[in-house]
Write a protein that holds these residues in place. Structure first.
Motif: not given
Length: 215
Positions: A90-94
């Motif tokens: 989730h962090l990397c996608l954001t």
């Protein structure tokens, strides 16, 4: 004291070979696109080369995330810490979306200034200004494809990443050739958007299946 273990070597090969083959696809795409663009003017391939270099600058942070997240997810996957894997994803996608949208904004606002970094003038500047504004819309899709490929690789599904890379090469060259036949040099740039959007969807489809079955 070192003895080869076939199972370990096989696992390394399964992860490494698709990644290595994926790296070889990029030069093939550049060669194919140059041949198509040369059918219009010698300035068009020059614009394409400039775009590739500028694109690499925009995507450098994504490559950094990609190289790092493979290790992070792999370690946590081996340790069975699925919640940490989900948080990392989730962090990397954001981060990927924010970085690529910023790159898109820069290309839309100051394409001529970017071209000036390469001393572009005349036809290269004219074609390049239009090209950068069109092709920069691929950044969010390209970023997603890269980071999703890292997720798939980290979760032991490198072959799916290879499939997306091969599909990207084929679709890019076919769509560019068709658009070159029916339109102008400015029309060809839309092949990038078509290709990257389709490949991003394909990568997302693969990732959804792996995410559901694994996490």
């Amino acid at each position: 004291m070192l003895k080869p273990i076939k199972k370990t070597l096989k696992n390394i090969w399964n992860v490494g070979f698709p990644a290595a083959l994926q790296q070889s696809i990029s030069p093939l795409m550049i060669f194919g696109m140059n041949q198509i663009l040369l059918g219009f003017t010698i300035a068009a391939p020059a614009v394409y080369v400039i775009y590739v270099r500028l694109q690499s600058i925009v995507l450098i942070p994504i490559w950094g995330l990609k190289n790092t997240v493979v290790s992070i997810i792999s370690y946590n996957f081996g340790a069975g810490l699925k919640e940490r894997i989900k948080q990392t994803i989730h962090l990397c996608l954001t981060a990927t979306i924010l970085i690529t949208l910023f790159g898109l904004l820069i290309f839309q606002l100051i394409p001529q200034s970017l071209l000036a970094l390469f001393n572009a003038s005349g036809e290269v500047l004219e074609i390049g200004t239009i090209a950068l504004r069109i092709v920069s819309f691929v950044f969010p899709f390209s970023g997603l494809t890269l980071i999703l490929g890292a997720f798939l690789q980290a979760l032991g599904n490198s072959k799916k990443t290879l499939i997306t890379s091969i599909a990207q090469l084929i679709l890019m060259l076919i769509s560019a050739a068709v658009l070159a036949h029916i339109g102008s040099v400015n029309t060809v740039w839309f092949a990038f958007i078509i290709t990257e959007a389709v490949i991003a969807c394909l990568a997302a489809f693969f990732m959804k299946n792996v995410y559901t079955s694994t996490l």
